[in-house]
Design a protein around this motif. Structure first.
Motif, PDB file in Angstrom:
ATOM      1  N   GLU A 192      -1.839 -13.443 -10.276  1.00  0.00           N
ATOM      2  CA  GLU A 192      -2.837 -12.703  -9.517  1.00  0.00           C
ATOM      3  C   GLU A 192      -3.958 -13.644  -9.102  1.00  0.00           C
ATOM      4  N   ASN A 230      -1.746 -10.846 -15.411  1.00  0.00           N
ATOM      5  CA  ASN A 230      -0.767 -11.419 -14.486  1.00  0.00           C
ATOM      6  C   ASN A 230      -1.164 -12.854 -14.156  1.00  0.00           C
ATOM      7  N   GLN A 236       2.665  -1.399 -12.835  1.00  0.00           N
ATOM      8  CA  GLN A 236       1.913  -2.164 -11.846  1.00  0.00           C
ATOM      9  C   GLN A 236       2.123  -3.662 -11.969  1.00  0.00           C
ATOM     10  N   ARG A 237       2.808  -4.103 -13.009  1.00  0.00           N
ATOM     11  CA  ARG A 237       3.000  -5.553 -13.209  1.00  0.00           C
ATOM     12  C   ARG A 237       4.488  -5.840 -13.326  1.00  0.00           C
ATOM     13  N   TYR A 268      -5.413  -4.308  -9.197  1.00  0.00           N
ATOM     14  CA  TYR A 268      -4.733  -3.155  -9.788  1.00  0.00           C
ATOM     15  C   TYR A 268      -5.650  -1.945  -9.861  1.00  0.00           C
ATOM     16  N   THR A 287       4.009 -10.551  -7.919  1.00  0.00           N
ATOM     17  CA  THR A 287       2.913 -11.516  -7.832  1.00  0.00           C
ATOM     18  C   THR A 287       1.584 -10.806  -8.017  1.00  0.00           C
ATOM     19  N   GLN A 288       1.267  -9.877  -7.129  1.00  0.00           N
ATOM     20  CA  GLN A 288       0.061  -9.073  -7.234  1.00  0.00           C
ATOM     21  C   GLN A 288       0.121  -7.989  -6.165  1.00  0.00           C
ATOM     22  N   PRO A 289      -0.601  -6.878  -6.344  1.00  0.00           N
ATOM     23  CA  PRO A 289      -0.623  -5.846  -5.304  1.00  0.00           C
ATOM     24  C   PRO A 289      -1.248  -6.377  -4.020  1.00  0.00           C
ATOM     25  N   ASP A 298       2.730  -3.725  -7.988  1.00  0.00           N
ATOM     26  CA  ASP A 298       2.988  -5.159  -7.888  1.00  0.00           C
ATOM     27  C   ASP A 298       4.436  -5.367  -7.439  1.00  0.00           C
TER      28      ASP A 298
END
Length: 522
Positions: free
Chosen positions: A305, A302, A516-517, A80, A64-66, A60
């Motif tokens: 996301e 999140n 990841q966040r 994720y 915000t998000q991947p 991430d």
């Protein structure tokens, strides 16, 4: 003249093979990234490689998000790489009577434990059951902690009797209602109470779903050995009913090659330090006890996301303990979780909005306040510059049930020293992060409480918490918080009461960020 192409007899088989090869290649692009491949090496080493790959390819980075990845089938997984729902192949829905029997067992065990502890109300029988049915319902006189922590926790066990046997969030709530009704009529000698039914069911569902989600993040049926034992024990401590059911269902010992539980990224913040509680009204720095504080904050999911929102895919649970004076050590427990919602973007502004459920519990030397709320909330993220980020969330909710200390404040009696109320609540939390180096935040809570059982009148409560933190090492910060509690009471036939009490907190905060966040949200 048209040219005629004649296919050889085996051409259809050949074409079918090409199509299958193409489909297999396409599916390979979305093969679950979390799957252990039998015969391809040590499963433990494969798990390490899987985790490293997820962090490397599905990070991430923009807070915000991947980014969209060909590795992810977003119809069954989030961005994720984790499941959007528990895999029903490994988590089937059991017959309705199994969780019902377990709810009965929870009540029998609880009553037996109360008897062993010598509690008079636990000596039930046909005469007490007849009394409860004939006398009907009341607002009970139990202690504040029993009603606003004890009953919700018991409700979480009823809820998870169903949730851990394949039932969804809304499907599990009726088991909380049934368990509460069973206890109110048959589990104790006192009359059934309205407040217990409401708190046990609704706040029980809130805590129950949070415990279920947190235990899912701990569990991993792909693991073995000491790692597996640790995970099973830790998940069982978080969600005891689920831990018991895993043993009975054989899930504690099974091994899978792929992840089978829904998970969302989880950030953990641990605060530890001291706080000074000022005894006098309207005092910024005054006399009073100094206590040790320990605060744990869990941020699940999140908010930014882009995902189809289901109950508690995003939630916060924050609890603070105080040690040093008096018999009370659970200072406060607050939390909220999304029920339904959506995401959007307005230019550089990221927004999540939806309906939320709220739980507030404050029980300290200054005041008692417990409130159950349902309403709307909005979360925003705005990049002021490359390294400066503004996070804000605002909420407004109806409060069908609240408990609030009387005009004399909390005492140490073993009976009810608070009123029952309904009303409204509003909350605003805003933080500016200056990269990883410092943050400035402001938190404001407002409660309007109307008493419907107790001394009649209205109570207006405000809680203001400005806070600053400065990074001193990797993920470690030094912080200061000034806590102000305002209380304005307007009771019928009595003079108005106005008070302001303060606390000062100095603490170290340890931020455990999910790789990841990214981002430190309120």
């Amino acid at each position: 003249m048209k040219t005629l192409y004649i296919l050889p007899p085996k051409a259809p088989v050949f074409i079918l093979g090409l199509l299958l090869s193409f489909c297999t290649g396409a599916l390979a692009q979305v093969t679950p990234i979390d799957t252990i491949k039998p015969g391809k090496g040590d499963p433990k080493e494969q798990l390490k490689q899987i985790k490293a790959a997820k962090v490397n390819q599905l990070s991430d980075s923009a807070a915000t998000q991947p980014k969209k990845s060909p590795l992810i089938d977003t119809t069954v997984r989030n961005k994720y790489g984790d499941l959007l729902n528990d895999d029903i192949k490994f988590n089937p829905k059991y017959p309705f009577w199994k969780p019902a029997i377990e709810v009965l067992g929870i009540n029998v065990f609880t009553n037996g434990l109360d008897r062993a502890l010598g509690e008079d109300f636990s000596h039930v029988g046909p005469s007490t059951w007849n009394y409860n049915f004939n006398k009907g319902w009341e607002w009970d006189a139990d202690r504040f902690g029993i009603n606003f922590i004890g009953h919700p926790y018991t409700g979480s066990m009823y809820f998870n009797a169903a949730r851990s046997q394949g039932y969804g969030y809304f499907q599990s709530i009726p088991y909380g209602i049934g368990g509460s009704l069973m206890w109110e009529y048959f589990g104790e000698t006192t009359r059934p109470s309205y407040n217990d039914l409401i708190n046990t069911t609704l706040n029980g569902a809130l805590l129950g779903e949070m415990f279920y989600r947190l235990s899912s993040n701990i569990l991993d049926d792909r693991t073995r050995g000491g790692n597996r034992v640790f995970r099973e024990i830790a998940a069982g401590l978080v969600d005891p009913v689920r831990g018991l059911n895993r043993l009975l269902q054989g899930k504690s010992f099974r091994h899978t090659n792929t992840e089978v539980y829904q998970k969302e990224p989880l950030n953990i913040t641990i605060f530890s330090g001291v706080h000074k509680i000022n005894d006098q009204n309207s005092t910024v720095f005054g006399t009073g006890p100094t206590e040790i504080l320990l605060n744990v904050q869990l941020d699940y999911g999140n908010p930014f996301e882009d995902i189809y929102r289901k109950p508690f895919d995003f939630f916060r649970l924050r609890t603070e303990f105080s040690f040093g004076s008096g018999r009370k050590f659970l200072d406060n427990l607050t939390g909220y979780g999304i029920l339904v919602g959506n995401n959007t973007n307005i230019g550089k502004l990221s927004v999540m909005y939806g309906a939320f459920q709220y739980d507030d519990y404050w029980d300290n030397k200054t005041f008692e306040l417990g409130a159950l709320g349902v309403g709307g909330g909005v979360f925003t993220k705005y990049p002021i510059s490359k390294n400066v980020m503004l996070y804000t969330n605002a909420h407004f909710a109806l409060v069908p049930l609240a408990g609030n200390s009387t005009r004399f404040g909390p005492d140490t009696s073993q009976v009810r020293d608070y009123t029952y109320n309904d009303g409204i609540e509003a909350k605003v939390e805003s933080t500016i992060n200056f990269g990883k180096y410092a943050s400035v935040s402001m938190v404001y809570y407002y409660f309007l409480m109307h008493t419907y059982y107790g001394a009649p009148g209205n109570n207006y409560i405000s809680i203001l918490k400005p806070r600053v933190t400065f990074r001193i090492a990797e993920n470690l910060s030094l912080g200061f918080e000034h806590f102000i509690y305002y209380d304005d009471r307007y009771l019928k036939a009595l003079a108005p009461i106005h008070s302001a009490r303060t606390e000062q907190k100095v603490f170290l905060s340890w931020f455990l960020e999910d790789p990841q966040r990214k981002g430190r949200y309120n």
